[in-house]
Write a protein that holds these residues in place. Structure first.
Motif, mmCIF file in Angstrom:
data_model
loop_
_atom_site.group_PDB
_atom_site.id
_atom_site.type_symbol
_atom_site.label_atom_id
_atom_site.label_comp_id
_atom_site.label_asym_id
_atom_site.label_seq_id
_atom_site.Cartn_x
_atom_site.Cartn_y
_atom_site.Cartn_z
ATOM 1 N N ALA A 35 0.853 -1.187 0.000
ATOM 2 C CA ALA A 35 0.000 0.000 0.000
ATOM 3 C C ALA A 35 0.893 1.242 0.000
ATOM 4 O O ALA A 35 1.914 1.282 0.668
ATOM 5 C CB ALA A 35 -0.917 -0.014 1.216
ATOM 6 N N GLY A 36 0.500 2.228 -0.780
ATOM 7 C CA GLY A 36 1.293 3.446 -0.900
ATOM 8 C C GLY A 36 2.249 3.421 -2.076
ATOM 9 O O GLY A 36 2.842 4.437 -2.403
ATOM 10 N N THR A 37 2.409 2.252 -2.706
ATOM 11 C CA THR A 37 3.238 2.127 -3.907
ATOM 12 C C THR A 37 2.307 1.872 -5.088
ATOM 13 O O THR A 37 1.518 0.932 -5.064
ATOM 14 C CB THR A 37 4.224 0.944 -3.778
ATOM 15 N N ASP A 38 2.399 2.736 -6.099
ATOM 16 C CA ASP A 38 1.564 2.539 -7.283
ATOM 17 C C ASP A 38 2.213 1.515 -8.212
ATOM 18 O O ASP A 38 3.365 1.676 -8.623
ATOM 19 C CB ASP A 38 1.366 3.860 -8.028
ATOM 20 N N PHE A 39 1.462 0.462 -8.508
ATOM 21 C CA PHE A 39 1.901 -0.556 -9.453
ATOM 22 C C PHE A 39 0.679 -1.110 -10.156
ATOM 23 O O PHE A 39 -0.447 -0.973 -9.669
ATOM 24 C CB PHE A 39 2.698 -1.668 -8.760
ATOM 25 N N VAL A 40 0.880 -1.695 -11.309
ATOM 26 C CA VAL A 40 -0.216 -2.227 -12.115
ATOM 27 C C VAL A 40 -0.268 -3.741 -11.967
ATOM 28 O O VAL A 40 0.758 -4.415 -12.047
ATOM 29 C CB VAL A 40 -0.052 -1.856 -13.606
#
Length: 154
Positions: A35-40
């Motif tokens: 959470a808090g890390t943008d990833f696809v």
């Protein structure tokens, strides 16, 4: 390395019958350890099937789902069973596509989600359906969905 909390799951590691209708299918989620890390996250279902609501004939699609989590991940076995539940379900291409996407949005509340449903021709006309929740977060790498448009014999 953190361990994912799977204590709330009911299907993973269990023999589970396939649901016979999308409304009966249970989608499950697990907390994201990032959470808090943008990833696809991408799911590809190249052999999706449903039924034409008018003729009962099978329809086939290659479906690609991309989403940026905001705290939750969809549990993949539950997603597989959910997608399989459309196999004997009669609905138009557009309805199947949007029902899948909206059900995932309701479950996950992702930062962003898109779905590309590349349907094989019915009556000689391919119907492709695309939807997304808005703009993806800035800086997220979004690869092309990689599905070629239908070209028939060229």
């Amino acid at each position: 390395m953190s361990k994912t909390d799977v204590s709330g799951l009911s299907m993973l590691g269990q023999a589970v019958a396939s649901p016979t209708h999308p409304d009966e299918a249970v989608l499950e989620r697990v907390p994201s350890n990032h959470a808090g890390t943008d990833f696809v996250v991408r799911f590809t279902a190249p052999e999706f099937t449903s039924l034409c609501p008018m003729t009962g004939q099978p329809d086939f699609a290659h479906i690609v789902i991309d989403y940026v989590p905001d705290g939750w991940l969809v549990e993949s076995k539950s997603l597989k069973l959910f997608l399989h539940s459309f196999r004997n379900h009669g609905a138009f291409h557009e309805d199947c596509t949007l029902d899948i996407a909206k059900r995932l949005v309701d479950l996950l509340s992702p930062k962003w989600l898109r779905i590309g449903a590349y349907w094989y021709p019915r009556g000689g006309i391919p119907i492709d359906v695309f939807w997304q929740t808005g703009n993806p977060p800035e800086g997220v790498w979004l690869p092309d969905q990689g599905v070629q448009p239908y070209r028939g014999r060229g």
